[in-house]
Design an enzyme around this catalytic site. Structure first.
Site: not given
Length: 569
Positions: A301-302, A475-477
């Site tokens: 994630d980021h 919110y980049h899983p």
């Protein structure tokens, strides 16, 4: 929904689980053949909501349980035990219906990295034609951008607010390049940011792909359908068991089952089906049908921080947050689909390298002419602006694990954020480089005091402490069912997105990425679905592109090409 509802044990050619960024693309592409029957299962419901369709309202659906699965991490040890939100779309269009609408593909070298990690056929040359196929760019097509695809992209209101250009000018003054198109030849540098908006409306995958296909008699869309498990006959997927209105149903697949439930949903559903690491399945009380240790592993994630400054001039969005202003913005959007309601407000951005010796950028900036929280509320009384910044190539690797056979019980999720020194040093660089950028002359007419982190936070220890307490997920899983080479024991999929060791079962969504790209995830997820659709249909892939991409020729010895006009002491 669709014209005809399938019965309790209906048979289709393809069953797709998840109507999100990837699932909507697949449903549209696979149903183009009128002789092929396609079932699309989605637990969420309609996206027919003003809060979803109006770009400026993006913070609202993300916080609504009606549209958001509301996943949460386990306590993160290196964030002081904080439990982090992990919103995922539970609605037609999936996360593309609740996200920030940023269209950032990633760097060309990200996709070359995928191929080096075992994703044969997923290099930049192979992926670029599918980015172009998917897109209609408001500024015209070229060797990099598409001109006739379903997904429309633009720059919102065209950077009317002067703060957007001030950010770009400050980057140039700090010695960084300016790029005409961060999704084109040159990602590195400062420039405009694109978004998935068409004629002032959020252009989700539901709007772009699914809605035009809904009239096809061969496409059946079941909303409110919760996938329970993939049905297997020996080593072959033959259908899906799902629940709708409290009743369990079975749908059979004559050709393939395709999981497109996202980086959390797809590995969780595999585990619920007895496919995954033996220890996790045993701990959840699930039978082991096919051992694949990589299912749910490699989770990435980021993270980002919000760097906020007071603004000396009353030109920011902080002055438009009152009820009267919001009503007028909403009314103009409702009537004309224009004005401040028609943009996500992230209209300029940057991608830079944190240090010399890196061939491509590892830090991303989103600029916002307001100082506010992600829920849309003001961060303080007065005018301000902020940049979202974070290292985009993290070393942290997490995992997710089913807790029980109950599909309604969310899995355990642990990202292991900041569990290594490289990621912590990345945030120190973000803080120091950002201060230097905002200190440039372009911001002199606007820059007030630093709101956060605050000027007093300067040492490594002070920065680390502040970051642990304030960093947020972007919110980049992703990457939890990665494509990999046959000799990689943690690879879940082969390069054609097929689950290793099983027939007629694929995964297509952001979970398939071997590593997280240097950018937002919606664009590469849609690209991957376009590419996978050709694989599923047995089509010859689009011819590889020959377009070149920028790398600073002196990247080994310098962090940026120029010398700052104003460097911090």
């Amino acid at each position: 929904m669709s014209q005809a509802q399938p019965g309790p044990s209906a048979t289709f050619d393809y069953i797709i689980v998840g109507a999100g960024s990837a699932g909507s693309v697949l449903a549209a592409r696979l149903s183009q053949d009128s002789t092929t029957r396609v079932l699309l299962l989605e637990f969420g419901g309609s996206d027919d909501s003003l809060f979803i369709q109006m770009p400026t309202a993006l913070s609202i659906p993300m916080t609504m349980p009606k549209y958001n699965w509301g996943f949460r991490s386990e306590p993160e040890a290196h964030l002081g035990g904080r439990i982090m939100n992990c919103p995922r779309g539970k609605v037609l269009g999936g996360s593309s219906s609740i996200n920030g609408m940023v269209y950032a593909r990633g760097n060309a070298r990200d996709f070359d990295q995928w191929e080096s990690l075992g994703a044969t056929g997923w290099s930049y040359r192979d992926c670029l034609p599918y980015f172009r196929k998917a897109e209609t760019c408001a500024y015209g097509g070229d060797a990099y951008r598409g001109s006739d695809g379903p997904l429309h992209t633009c720059n919102g209101n065209g950077m009317v607010n002067p703060l957007y250009q001030a950010f770009i000018d400050a980057g140039r003054q700090a010695g960084y390049p300016v790029t005409a198109d961060g999704n084109g030849y040159q990602q590195e540098g400062f420039g405009r940011m694109d978004m998935t908006v068409r004629n002032g409306v959020r252009w989700s995958s539901a709007n772009a792909y699914l809605k035009p296909a809904r009239g096809r008699a061969n496409l059946h869309v079941q909303a409110g359908a919760l996938g329970r498990r993939v049905l297997l006959d020996g080593r072959r997927a033959v259908g899906v068991e799902y629940e709708r209105h409290g009743l369990r149903r079975t749908a059979l697949a004559a050709r393939e089952v395709i999981l497109a439930a996202g980086a959390i949903g797809s590995p969780h559903l595999l585990q619920l089906s007895g496919i995954g690491p033996a220890a996790i399945l045993a701990g959840a009380g699930l039978p082991l049908i096919h051992e694949l240790p990589g299912v749910g592993a490699n989770l990435q994630d980021h993270l980002e921080i919000y760097f906020q400054f007071k603004c000396r001039l009353p030109i920011t969005l902080n002055g438009r947050l009152g009820r009267a202003s919001k009503f007028l913005i909403g009314a103009r959007w409702f009537l004309f689909k224009s004005g401040l309601g028609s943009t996500n407000h992230f209209e300029s951005c940057a991608f830079i390298r944190s240090r010399a010796g890196l061939a491509w950028p590892d830090i991303q900036y989103h600029f916002l002419p307001a100082a506010m929280r992600y829920d849309g509320k003001a961060a303080f009384d007065g005018h301000g602006f902020q940049v979202h910044v974070g290292p985009n190539k993290p070393q942290a690797r997490g995992w997710l694990a089913a807790r029980s056979p109950d599909p309604c019980q969310a899995p355990q999720i642990r990202f292991n954020y900041l569990d290594n020194e490289a990621d912590r040093e990345g945030f120190r660089q973000c803080v120091r480089l950002t201060r230097e950028i905002i200190a440039q002359p372009a911001f002199d007419p606007y820059r007030g005091d630093e709101i956060q982190p605050s000027a007093g936070i300067a040492s490594d220890m002070e920065i680390d402490t502040w970051v642990r307490a304030n960093v947020e997920s972007a919110y980049h899983p992703s990457c939890s069912c990665k494509i990999g080479a046959g000799d990689d024991p943690m690879a879940v999929l082969d390069p054609d997105c097929r689950v290793r060791g099983l027939g007629n079962l694929r995964v297509v969504d952001s979970s398939i990425f071997p590593s997280i790209p240097n950018g937002n995830l919606n664009a590469p997820t849609i690209m991957a679905a376009e590419k996978a659709a050709d694989m599923i249909l047995g089509r010859t892939p689009l011819a590889p592109a020959n377009a070149e991409s920028y790398i600073d020729p002196l990247w080994r010895t310098r962090q940026r090409p120029g010398t700052p006009l104003r460097r911090l002491a």
